[in-house]
Write a protein that holds these residues in place. Structure first.
Motif, PDB file in Angstrom:
ATOM      1  N   LEU A   1      11.110  13.454  -2.018  1.00  0.00           N
ATOM      2  CA  LEU A   1      12.238  13.726  -3.063  1.00  0.00           C
ATOM      3  C   LEU A   1      12.909  12.460  -2.879  1.00  0.00           C
ATOM      4  O   LEU A   1      13.392  11.566  -4.509  1.00  0.00           O
ATOM      5  CB  LEU A   1      12.582  14.983  -3.628  1.00  0.00           C
ATOM      6  N   ASP A   2      13.358  12.440  -1.986  1.00  0.00           N
ATOM      7  CA  ASP A   2      14.269  11.300  -1.742  1.00  0.00           C
ATOM      8  C   ASP A   2      13.349   9.838  -2.553  1.00  0.00           C
ATOM      9  O   ASP A   2      13.871   8.571  -3.327  1.00  0.00           O
ATOM     10  CB  ASP A   2      14.978  10.367  -0.620  1.00  0.00           C
ATOM     11  N   ALA A   3      11.981   9.826  -1.951  1.00  0.00           N
ATOM     12  CA  ALA A   3      11.406   9.039  -2.087  1.00  0.00           C
ATOM     13  C   ALA A   3      10.851   8.484  -3.584  1.00  0.00           C
ATOM     14  O   ALA A   3      10.974   7.139  -4.080  1.00  0.00           O
ATOM     15  CB  ALA A   3      10.203   9.220  -0.914  1.00  0.00           C
ATOM     16  N   VAL A   4      10.961  10.094  -4.344  1.00  0.00           N
ATOM     17  CA  VAL A   4      10.106   9.239  -6.000  1.00  0.00           C
ATOM     18  C   VAL A   4      11.632   9.433  -6.647  1.00  0.00           C
ATOM     19  O   VAL A   4      10.771   9.332  -7.933  1.00  0.00           O
ATOM     20  CB  VAL A   4       8.749  10.579  -5.620  1.00  0.00           C
ATOM     21  N   SER A   5      12.117   9.544  -5.845  1.00  0.00           N
ATOM     22  CA  SER A   5      13.676   9.735  -7.082  1.00  0.00           C
ATOM     23  C   SER A   5      13.677   8.720  -7.846  1.00  0.00           C
ATOM     24  O   SER A   5      13.291   7.647  -7.252  1.00  0.00           O
ATOM     25  CB  SER A   5      14.800  10.285  -5.982  1.00  0.00           C
ATOM     26  N   GLY A   6      13.333   8.939  -9.141  1.00  0.00           N
ATOM     27  CA  GLY A   6      14.229   8.074 -10.312  1.00  0.00           C
ATOM     28  C   GLY A   6      12.575   7.355 -10.700  1.00  0.00           C
ATOM     29  O   GLY A   6      13.315   6.785 -11.595  1.00  0.00           O
ATOM     30  N   ARG A   7      11.822   7.747  -9.404  1.00  0.00           N
ATOM     31  CA  ARG A   7      10.057   7.222 -10.278  1.00  0.00           C
ATOM     32  C   ARG A   7       9.794   7.845 -11.437  1.00  0.00           C
ATOM     33  O   ARG A   7       9.302   8.601 -11.505  1.00  0.00           O
ATOM     34  CB  ARG A   7       9.464   6.765  -9.401  1.00  0.00           C
ATOM     35  N   ALA A   8       8.873   6.544 -12.493  1.00  0.00           N
ATOM     36  CA  ALA A   8       7.971   7.544 -13.414  1.00  0.00           C
ATOM     37  C   ALA A   8       6.847   8.336 -13.403  1.00  0.00           C
ATOM     38  O   ALA A   8       6.848   7.230 -12.090  1.00  0.00           O
ATOM     39  CB  ALA A   8       7.915   6.104 -14.701  1.00  0.00           C
ATOM     40  N   GLY A   9       6.774   9.476 -13.661  1.00  0.00           N
ATOM     41  CA  GLY A   9       5.212  10.009 -12.642  1.00  0.00           C
ATOM     42  C   GLY A   9       5.282  10.286 -11.461  1.00  0.00           C
ATOM     43  O   GLY A   9       4.598  10.787 -10.160  1.00  0.00           O
ATOM     44  N   ALA A  10       6.915  10.584 -11.336  1.00  0.00           N
ATOM     45  CA  ALA A  10       6.642  11.331  -9.954  1.00  0.00           C
ATOM     46  C   ALA A  10       5.952  12.609  -9.347  1.00  0.00           C
ATOM     47  O   ALA A  10       6.052  13.492 -10.253  1.00  0.00           O
ATOM     48  CB  ALA A  10       8.219  11.334  -9.501  1.00  0.00           C
TER      49      ALA A  10
END
Ligand SMILES: Nc1ncnc2c1ncn2[C@@H]1O[C@H](COP(=O)(O)OP(=O)(O)OP(=O)(O)O)[C@@H](O)[C@H]1O
Ligand SMILES: [Mg+2]
Length: 233
Positions: free
Chosen positions: A140-149
């Protein structure tokens, strides 16, 4: 990586600096002449010492803050080992752990979960719950704030082995870091965010269960963590 040795290192340097500044001021207060003062200023490296001070002090404060974070997190990261090992269904533990960690406020990421009906393992359910929570929180930290997470968690049993995979489409783990992520205190997260103990503890739990935990780079980008455990019969 150990924030305590980092603090010690800085304090050791600060103590040397304090000796140098003290010697310089003693000479000045003792009424030394300008020529001698300028000579001391050079030999005691007073200018370098003064310009190093803010970074040393800032680094020490940061190290102390990391230690405080670690102490605060110990409860969260540690595992209740009530009771002896038992045979249980890891599929249930995984779905609960995923629900638990994904239900937090960190919305935005789609979480897919695909589990075989039964994943029988022998060991401590509370500890394995903690491993899944650690892996999902990292994802979750790694994808946080990314589009299409997107995060996907899967579990399967085959050939006497239960495999649980947690993967994400975040930035992935650079090759030079891949060997370090399981080290205690290794973190790339800012102070107040990460202790660097999650994967170290998870690795130990997997090993204590006769299994393994590995990090791999996904060919399509992002990170993949695979835990393998002996299936119980
Ligand atoms: N899914 C991931 N994608 C990219 N990097 C990751 C991933 N999981 C872990 N890492 C890297 O490994 C480091 C160590 O992870 P670990 O879980 O041990 O500590 P942390 O997450 O930084 O701190 P804590 O677990 O206490 O919150 C992370 O700081 C990050 O750099
Ligand atoms: Mg973590």
């Amino acid at each position: 990586n150990n924030p305590i040795s980092f603090v010690y290192g800085n304090v050791h340097a600060l103590s040397k600096y304090s000796d140098r500044i003290g010697a310089y001021l003693d000479a000045i207060h003792g009424g030394c002449g300008e020529a001698e003062r300028e000579k001391l200023r050079r030999t005691l490296r007073i200018d370098d010492t003064l310009s190093d001070l803010p970074a040393l002090i800032g680094g020490t404060a940061e190290g102390a803050q990391r230690v405080a974070d670690i102490v605060r997190s110990l409860k969260r990261l540690s595992f209740s080992s009530t009771g002896g090992p038992e045979i249980f269904d890891l599929a249930e533990v995984v779905s609960k752990a995923v629900q638990w960690s994904a239900s937090g406020s960190r919305g935005g990421a789609a979480v897919g979960i695909e589990l075989d009906d039964k994943l029988p393992v022998r060991g401590n359910a509370g500890q394995l719950h903690q491993v899944i929570v650690n892996l999902v929180e990292n994802a979750l930290d790694a994808v946080s704030g990314r589009a299409g997470a997107h995060i996907s968690v899967s579990g399967a049993v085959s050939g006497g082995e239960v495999t649980v995979t947690v993967e994400d489409n975040g930035p992935g783990i650079p090759a030079d870091i891949l060997t370090k992520v399981f080290d205690p205190f290794f973190t790339t997260k800012p102070v107040g965010k990460g202790t660097g103990l999650g994967l170290w503890i998870s690795y130990g739990i997997a090993r204590d269960h006769g299994g393994s935990l590995d990090a791999v780079e996904r060919p399509s980008g992002g990170a993949r963590f695979v835990m393998r455990l002996p299936a119980a019969s």
